[in-house]
Design a protein around this motif. Structure first.
Motif, short mmCIF file in Angstrom:
data_model
loop_
_atom_site.label_atom_id
_atom_site.label_comp_id
_atom_site.label_asym_id
_atom_site.label_seq_id
_atom_site.Cartn_x
_atom_site.Cartn_y
_atom_site.Cartn_z
N ILE A 51 2.14 1.47 62.07
CA ILE A 51 3.03 0.47 62.37
C ILE A 51 2.27 -0.57 61.51
O ILE A 51 1.14 -0.94 61.18
CB ILE A 51 2.73 0.10 63.96
N SER A 52 3.48 -1.49 61.04
CA SER A 52 2.97 -2.71 60.23
C SER A 52 2.69 -3.83 61.11
O SER A 52 3.41 -4.07 62.19
CB SER A 52 4.05 -2.98 59.07
N SER A 57 9.20 -1.55 61.53
CA SER A 57 9.27 -0.61 62.66
C SER A 57 7.99 0.24 62.63
O SER A 57 7.75 0.71 61.49
CB SER A 57 10.68 -0.03 62.98
N ALA A 58 7.98 1.07 63.61
CA ALA A 58 6.86 2.20 63.79
C ALA A 58 7.42 3.19 63.14
O ALA A 58 8.71 3.69 63.35
CB ALA A 58 6.19 2.12 65.08
N ASP A 59 6.73 4.33 62.73
CA ASP A 59 6.91 5.44 62.13
C ASP A 59 6.12 6.46 63.02
O ASP A 59 5.10 6.39 63.43
CB ASP A 59 6.85 5.85 60.90
N TYR A 60 6.96 7.70 63.42
CA TYR A 60 6.39 8.76 64.20
C TYR A 60 6.70 10.14 63.33
O TYR A 60 7.40 10.34 62.92
CB TYR A 60 6.89 8.89 65.31
N THR A 69 3.59 6.69 71.56
CA THR A 69 3.72 5.26 71.31
C THR A 69 3.06 4.46 70.69
O THR A 69 1.66 4.27 71.37
CB THR A 69 4.39 4.73 72.50
N ILE A 70 2.83 3.81 69.66
CA ILE A 70 2.14 3.01 68.82
C ILE A 70 2.26 1.60 69.30
O ILE A 70 3.54 1.12 69.51
CB ILE A 70 1.92 3.34 67.44
N SER A 71 1.37 0.83 69.52
CA SER A 71 1.43 -0.64 70.10
C SER A 71 0.41 -1.36 69.25
O SER A 71 -0.74 -0.65 68.79
CB SER A 71 1.55 -0.92 71.44
N LYS A 72 0.31 -2.81 69.36
CA LYS A 72 -0.68 -3.49 68.85
C LYS A 72 -1.01 -4.77 69.67
O LYS A 72 0.00 -5.14 70.46
CB LYS A 72 -0.39 -3.86 67.34
N ASP A 73 -2.03 -5.35 69.48
CA ASP A 73 -2.53 -6.68 70.09
C ASP A 73 -2.99 -7.27 69.01
O ASP A 73 -4.09 -7.08 68.70
CB ASP A 73 -3.44 -6.52 71.11
N VAL A 79 -4.97 -1.84 67.83
CA VAL A 79 -3.90 -0.85 67.91
C VAL A 79 -4.12 0.18 69.08
O VAL A 79 -5.36 0.51 69.36
CB VAL A 79 -3.30 -0.17 66.81
N TYR A 80 -2.88 0.66 69.73
CA TYR A 80 -3.18 1.47 70.68
C TYR A 80 -2.26 2.52 70.56
O TYR A 80 -1.22 2.38 69.84
CB TYR A 80 -2.88 0.79 72.15
#
Length: 123
Positions: A51-52, A57-60, A69-73, A79-80
């Motif tokens: 993810i940028s 958008s995120a790529d999988y 699922t990738i996420s970020k803070d 990143v998670y």
């Protein structure tokens, strides 16, 4: 420079869930991508997701779509990777990586790597 530390790996039963974290520290970041790769014993390292942090958008990988699922803070520079419905083929060492620029499927273009966190799935 940048240091990446992964955490959250462990042993989980097939069908269960784990949440991996990757905390970045060091210099101030500009425009960059953070991604996850994994490597099982006897296999080559493979792309999982990326993810940028500055847009896009995120790529999988096809093998994890709909389950991971990738996420970020941004405030925490973390990143998670939320992994649900884990399968017997998912066990591996999971590595967090960072590169300056846009997301990429190729691990060799990433600039920094964490030490990895182990994920084990029992049947």
């Amino acid at each position: 420079q940048v240091q990446l530390v992964e955490s959250g790996g462990g042993l989980v039963q097939a069908g269960g869930s784990l949440r991996l974290s990757c905390a970045a520290s060091g210099r101030t970041f500009t425009s960059y991508t953070m991604g996850w790769f994994r490597q099982a014993p006897g296999k080559e390292r493979e792309f999982v997701t990326a993810i940028s942090w500055s847009g896009g958008s995120a790529d999988y990988a096809d093998s994890v779509k709909g389950r991971f699922t990738i996420s970020k803070d941004n405030a925490k520079k973390t990143v998670y990777l939320q992994m649900n419905s884990l399968k017997p083929e998912d066990p591996a060492s999971y590595y967090c990586a960072l590169r300056w620029g846009s997301p990429s499927y190729s691990g060799h273009v990433y600039d920094y790597w964490g030490q990895g966190t182990q994920v084990t799935v029992s049947s």
